[in-house]
Design a protein around this motif. Structure first.
Motif, PDB file in Angstrom:
ATOM      1  N   ASN A 235       0.827  -1.201   0.000  1.00  0.00           N
ATOM      2  CA  ASN A 235       0.000   0.000   0.000  1.00  0.00           C
ATOM      3  C   ASN A 235       0.864   1.254   0.000  1.00  0.00           C
ATOM      4  O   ASN A 235       1.978   1.252   0.533  1.00  0.00           O
ATOM      5  CB  ASN A 235      -0.883   0.031   1.245  1.00  0.00           C
ATOM      6  CG  ASN A 235      -1.923  -1.053   1.235  1.00  0.00           C
ATOM      7  OD1 ASN A 235      -1.735  -2.090   0.624  1.00  0.00           O
ATOM      8  ND2 ASN A 235      -3.014  -0.830   1.908  1.00  0.00           N
ATOM      9  N   LEU A 236       0.337   2.318  -0.566  1.00  0.00           N
ATOM     10  CA  LEU A 236       0.950   3.636  -0.468  1.00  0.00           C
ATOM     11  C   LEU A 236       0.782   4.162   0.950  1.00  0.00           C
ATOM     12  O   LEU A 236       0.020   3.597   1.740  1.00  0.00           O
ATOM     13  CB  LEU A 236       0.298   4.605  -1.455  1.00  0.00           C
ATOM     14  CG  LEU A 236       0.446   4.285  -2.929  1.00  0.00           C
ATOM     15  CD1 LEU A 236      -0.390   5.244  -3.766  1.00  0.00           C
ATOM     16  CD2 LEU A 236       1.912   4.359  -3.322  1.00  0.00           C
ATOM     17  N   SER A 237       1.424   5.278   1.261  1.00  0.00           N
ATOM     18  CA  SER A 237       1.281   5.872   2.597  1.00  0.00           C
ATOM     19  C   SER A 237      -0.086   6.509   2.795  1.00  0.00           C
ATOM     20  O   SER A 237      -0.489   6.761   3.924  1.00  0.00           O
ATOM     21  CB  SER A 237       2.381   6.906   2.832  1.00  0.00           C
ATOM     22  OG  SER A 237       2.274   7.962   1.893  1.00  0.00           O
ATOM     23  N   SER A 238      -0.820   6.757   1.685  1.00  0.00           N
ATOM     24  CA  SER A 238      -2.171   7.311   1.777  1.00  0.00           C
ATOM     25  C   SER A 238      -2.930   6.997   0.492  1.00  0.00           C
ATOM     26  O   SER A 238      -2.320   6.682  -0.527  1.00  0.00           O
ATOM     27  CB  SER A 238      -2.120   8.833   1.981  1.00  0.00           C
ATOM     28  OG  SER A 238      -1.516   9.463   0.869  1.00  0.00           O
ATOM     29  N   THR A 239      -4.258   7.086   0.539  1.00  0.00           N
ATOM     30  CA  THR A 239      -5.055   6.895  -0.665  1.00  0.00           C
ATOM     31  C   THR A 239      -4.955   8.156  -1.512  1.00  0.00           C
ATOM     32  O   THR A 239      -5.131   9.258  -1.004  1.00  0.00           O
ATOM     33  CB  THR A 239      -6.536   6.617  -0.336  1.00  0.00           C
ATOM     34  OG1 THR A 239      -7.054   7.697   0.422  1.00  0.00           O
ATOM     35  CG2 THR A 239      -6.696   5.331   0.444  1.00  0.00           C
ATOM     36  N   ARG A 240      -4.642   7.981  -2.794  1.00  0.00           N
ATOM     37  CA  ARG A 240      -4.565   9.136  -3.686  1.00  0.00           C
ATOM     38  C   ARG A 240      -4.546   8.698  -5.150  1.00  0.00           C
ATOM     39  O   ARG A 240      -4.313   7.540  -5.459  1.00  0.00           O
ATOM     40  CB  ARG A 240      -3.388  10.035  -3.356  1.00  0.00           C
ATOM     41  CG  ARG A 240      -2.025   9.435  -3.417  1.00  0.00           C
ATOM     42  CD  ARG A 240      -1.032  10.443  -2.784  1.00  0.00           C
ATOM     43  NE  ARG A 240       0.319  10.198  -3.146  1.00  0.00           N
ATOM     44  CZ  ARG A 240       1.161   9.464  -2.440  1.00  0.00           C
ATOM     45  NH1 ARG A 240       0.762   8.876  -1.344  1.00  0.00           N
ATOM     46  NH2 ARG A 240       2.404   9.314  -2.836  1.00  0.00           N
ATOM     47  N   SER A 241      -4.785   9.668  -6.002  1.00  0.00           N
ATOM     48  CA  SER A 241      -4.787   9.465  -7.447  1.00  0.00           C
ATOM     49  C   SER A 241      -4.024  10.610  -8.101  1.00  0.00           C
ATOM     50  O   SER A 241      -3.593  11.542  -7.429  1.00  0.00           O
ATOM     51  CB  SER A 241      -6.233   9.432  -7.962  1.00  0.00           C
ATOM     52  OG  SER A 241      -6.863  10.676  -7.727  1.00  0.00           O
TER      53      SER A 241
END
Length: 177
Positions: free
Chosen positions: A34-40
Motif C-alpha cells: 500500500n501507499l502511505s495514503s489513498t490518492r490518485s
C-alpha cells in the motif's frame, strides 16, 4: 521493473493499493503493498530497483518509494518542494521528476533516487499544458506532452528538457491533435 509492471493508487474510489503484474504471463495482478495514503493523479518514476510516486490528489507533496523485489508497503522518500496533483512524471537514471500540475503551475521538481531529501525546483515547462498530460523519458531528456491548462482546452504541446542541465523546457513539437 524489467520483469513486472506496477499499478499504483487510483481514483473512484481513491485507493492506496500497489498492484504488480508479470510481463511474461497473462496472470492477474497481485496486491503487493500500500501507499502511505489513498490518492490518485500522481507522477510516477522508477529507478533500477524501486518505484516512486509523487504528489497526487488530494493535493499533497508526499513522495513514496516501493521496492520492486519485495512485498511491502511504500515508505516515505522525502517531499516535493510544493503540493500538487494532476502531474507528469519522468525519470533519468539517478532522479525522478514531477512536472506541472494543480494548483496550476509550470514548475518541475527533481528528487534523487539515492537520498530521502526534499525535491528541488529544476525548471519549468512551457505554459499551456500544466495539468494532466504525460511525462515521457529518454536516456537523456524528459518530455512533457499534452495536457490541459487550468480552465482551458486540451493542448498538443510537446516540451523537452535535458536531464543533465534542467532549466526551462524548449518547444520540441506538437501532437497531431
Amino acid at each position: 521493473s524489467f520483469d513486472y509492471g506496477f499499478c499504483v493508487g487510483g481514483a473512484y474510489p481513491r485507493v492506496d493499493v500497489i498492484d504488480k503484474h508479470q510481463f511474461a504471463t497473462t496472470d492477474n495482478s497481485v496486491d503487493v503493498g500500500n501507499l502511505s495514503s489513498t490518492r490518485s493523479d500522481m507522477s510516477a518514476a522508477s529507478s533500477v530497483d524501486s518505484g516512486f510516486v509523487a504528489g497526487g490528489y488530494p493535493t499533497t507533496s508526499v513522495i513514496d518509494k516501493f521496492a520492486f523485489a519485495s512485498i511491502a508497503n511504500a515508505t516515505g522518500h522525502g517531499d516535493l518542494s510544493r503540493s500538487c496533483s494532476y502531474v507528469k512524471g519522468m525519470n533519468s537514471v539517478d532522479n525522478g521528476y514531477c512536472s506541472g500540475g494543480y494548483p496550476t503551475t509550470t514548475q518541475r521538481d527533481r528528487y534523487s533516487f539515492a537520498s530521502n531529501t526534499t525535491a528541488v525546483d529544476d525548471g519549468d515547462e512551457l505554459g499551456g499544458h500544466d495539468n494532466y498530460g504525460n511525462g515521457i523519458s529518454s536516456s537523456t531528456h524528459g518530455f512533457a506532452v499534452g495536457g490541459t491548462p487550468s480552465g482551458g482546452v486540451p493542448s498538443n504541446i510537446i516540451d523537452r528538457f535535458a536531464f543533465d542541465s534542467g532549466g526551462t523546457a524548449g518547444d520540441w513539437g506538437d501532437l497531431s491533435q
